[in-house]
Design a protein around this motif. Structure first.
Motif, mmCIF file in Angstrom:
data_model
loop_
_atom_site.group_PDB
_atom_site.id
_atom_site.type_symbol
_atom_site.label_atom_id
_atom_site.label_comp_id
_atom_site.label_asym_id
_atom_site.label_seq_id
_atom_site.Cartn_x
_atom_site.Cartn_y
_atom_site.Cartn_z
ATOM 1 N N LEU A 236 0.871 -1.179 0.000
ATOM 2 C CA LEU A 236 0.000 0.000 0.000
ATOM 3 C C LEU A 236 0.902 1.221 0.000
ATOM 4 O O LEU A 236 1.508 1.564 1.019
ATOM 5 C CB LEU A 236 -0.911 -0.001 1.229
ATOM 6 N N SER A 237 1.017 1.888 -1.140
ATOM 7 C CA SER A 237 1.948 2.996 -1.309
ATOM 8 C C SER A 237 1.243 4.331 -1.111
ATOM 9 O O SER A 237 0.204 4.591 -1.738
ATOM 10 C CB SER A 237 2.569 2.939 -2.712
ATOM 11 N N VAL A 238 1.827 5.188 -0.272
ATOM 12 C CA VAL A 238 1.261 6.522 -0.063
ATOM 13 C C VAL A 238 1.344 7.323 -1.361
ATOM 14 O O VAL A 238 0.407 8.062 -1.720
ATOM 15 C CB VAL A 238 2.000 7.241 1.077
ATOM 16 N N LEU A 239 2.444 7.186 -2.084
ATOM 17 C CA LEU A 239 2.624 7.950 -3.306
ATOM 18 C C LEU A 239 1.652 7.521 -4.397
ATOM 19 O O LEU A 239 1.021 8.366 -5.053
ATOM 20 C CB LEU A 239 4.075 7.791 -3.798
ATOM 21 N N LYS A 240 1.494 6.218 -4.615
ATOM 22 C CA LYS A 240 0.688 5.727 -5.727
ATOM 23 C C LYS A 240 -0.735 5.345 -5.331
ATOM 24 O O LYS A 240 -1.611 5.282 -6.195
ATOM 25 C CB LYS A 240 1.384 4.522 -6.364
ATOM 26 N N GLY A 241 -0.940 5.081 -4.071
ATOM 27 C CA GLY A 241 -2.251 4.582 -3.674
ATOM 28 C C GLY A 241 -3.141 5.556 -2.925
ATOM 29 O O GLY A 241 -4.261 5.196 -2.556
ATOM 30 N N GLN A 247 -6.751 1.255 -2.021
ATOM 31 C CA GLN A 247 -5.609 1.622 -1.175
ATOM 32 C C GLN A 247 -5.851 2.951 -0.468
ATOM 33 O O GLN A 247 -5.507 3.106 0.709
ATOM 34 C CB GLN A 247 -4.334 1.730 -2.027
ATOM 35 N N GLY A 248 -6.418 3.914 -1.199
ATOM 36 C CA GLY A 248 -6.635 5.238 -0.625
ATOM 37 C C GLY A 248 -7.516 5.197 0.605
ATOM 38 O O GLY A 248 -7.274 5.929 1.578
ATOM 39 N N LYS A 249 -8.519 4.345 0.597
ATOM 40 C CA LYS A 249 -9.411 4.248 1.752
ATOM 41 C C LYS A 249 -8.656 3.784 2.988
ATOM 42 O O LYS A 249 -8.824 4.352 4.093
ATOM 43 C CB LYS A 249 -10.543 3.279 1.427
ATOM 44 N N ALA A 250 -7.809 2.781 2.823
ATOM 45 C CA ALA A 250 -7.045 2.264 3.955
ATOM 46 C C ALA A 250 -5.988 3.273 4.405
ATOM 47 O O ALA A 250 -5.794 3.494 5.613
ATOM 48 C CB ALA A 250 -6.380 0.939 3.567
#
Length: 292
Positions: A236-241, A247-250
């Motif tokens: 789960l990448s902060v940059l891409k997700g 991913q953004g929700k998590a």
């Protein structure tokens, strides 16, 4: 026969026997040949002073020079060629290196011990694993950590690198993982396995700007997380997700749950310096946690 006559007879017999034993024959007694055979028994001289000994065995040198049997010659000639005919077939000695390895201490075969930081609990919390370090003096005024810890895992989730911080920050990180990361990830990918740490203690100013205040990283109170690796290997990448539906929700749930355990929480929505990670520090503010 009278007693006197008997005694005289015994004395006479002993005298004759003594004379017979005193003069032993020069030849051994052989049985007489049968009548009519015409064979005359040879007389063998008895040599009482003869030293009859077995012949000595051949020496090693004699054995080495003794000719080999034809079978050995044929086999050695077929395998080794003509030079092998001059020596016996012997196993070649092992190289010296093998002897050295056999005599080497057993300690070299033992498995490599794990780093001490992965074994013990620190900061009085069993769920925080790591190692206590010596105090770190600051190169700049305001930097340094009096009681630093190298944290390697919190609540069963390992850190991608040993992160240096104080116990207050280590406890906040452990609380965030327990109450924020696990609920945010849920069963996705089997759950969290590792936090991707991209920054921890560093004696520098905020955002590395010249003349700016000392960053909380320089005090051992901050850690930057670029994402979470799940047990199935997904990341789960902060940059891409951050803007990804799943991913953004998590990731946004993790960001929100960090407010409280940490005094400052900065993410992609805060500024250009935090687009690829979550900045978490334990700075204290009168108005409460600062989260952007």
């Amino acid at each position: 026969m009278t007693l006197r006559a008997s005694l005289f007879g015994c004395v006479a017999a002993m005298s004759v026997a003594g004379t017979a034993f005193a003069y032993a024959p020069d030849t051994s007694l052989r049985p007489e040949p049968r009548p009519g055979s015409g064979v005359v028994a040879p007389k063998v001289a008895v040599r009482f002073d003869a030293k009859i000994r077995p012949k000595p065995r051949p020496t090693t040198q004699n054995q080495a020079t003794a000719p080999m049997v034809s079978l050995a010659r044929t086999a050695s000639h077929a395998v080794f060629g003509d030079p092998a005919l001059t020596r016996s077939l012997r196993p070649m000695p092992r190289p010296k290196q093998q002897y050295l390895q056999a005599a080497a201490p057993l300690a070299t075969a033992l498995p490599t011990p794990k780093p001490a930081g992965r074994k013990g609990s620190i900061c009085g919390v069993k769920a925080i694993k790591g190692q206590a370090l010596s105090s770190i003096p600051g190169k700049l005024s305001g930097c340094g950590v009096s009681k630093p810890m190298r944290v390697t895992a919190v609540s069963g989730v390992r850190l991608s690198q040993g992160a240096i911080m104080d116990c207050t920050t280590a406890k906040a990180l452990n609380s965030w993982v327990q109450n924020g990361v696990f609920p945010a990830v849920g069963r996705l990918g089997g759950g969290p396995a590792e936090l991707k740490v991209v920054a921890h203690y560093s004696c520098r100013t905020r955002n590395n700007k010249p003349g700016a205040k000392i960053s909380e990283h320089g005090r051992g109170r901050a850690v930057d997380i670029a994402g979470v690796t799940l047990k199935n290997g997904a990341f789960l990448s902060v940059l891409k997700g951050w803007r990804d539906p799943v991913q953004g929700k998590a990731l946004k749930a993790m960001h929100a749950s960090a407010c409280g355990p940490f005094g400052t929480v900065l993410g992609p929505n805060s500024d250009k310096y935090h687009k690829d990670h979550l900045h978490l520090d334990t700075a204290k503010y009168r108005s409460g946690s600062y989260c952007r």
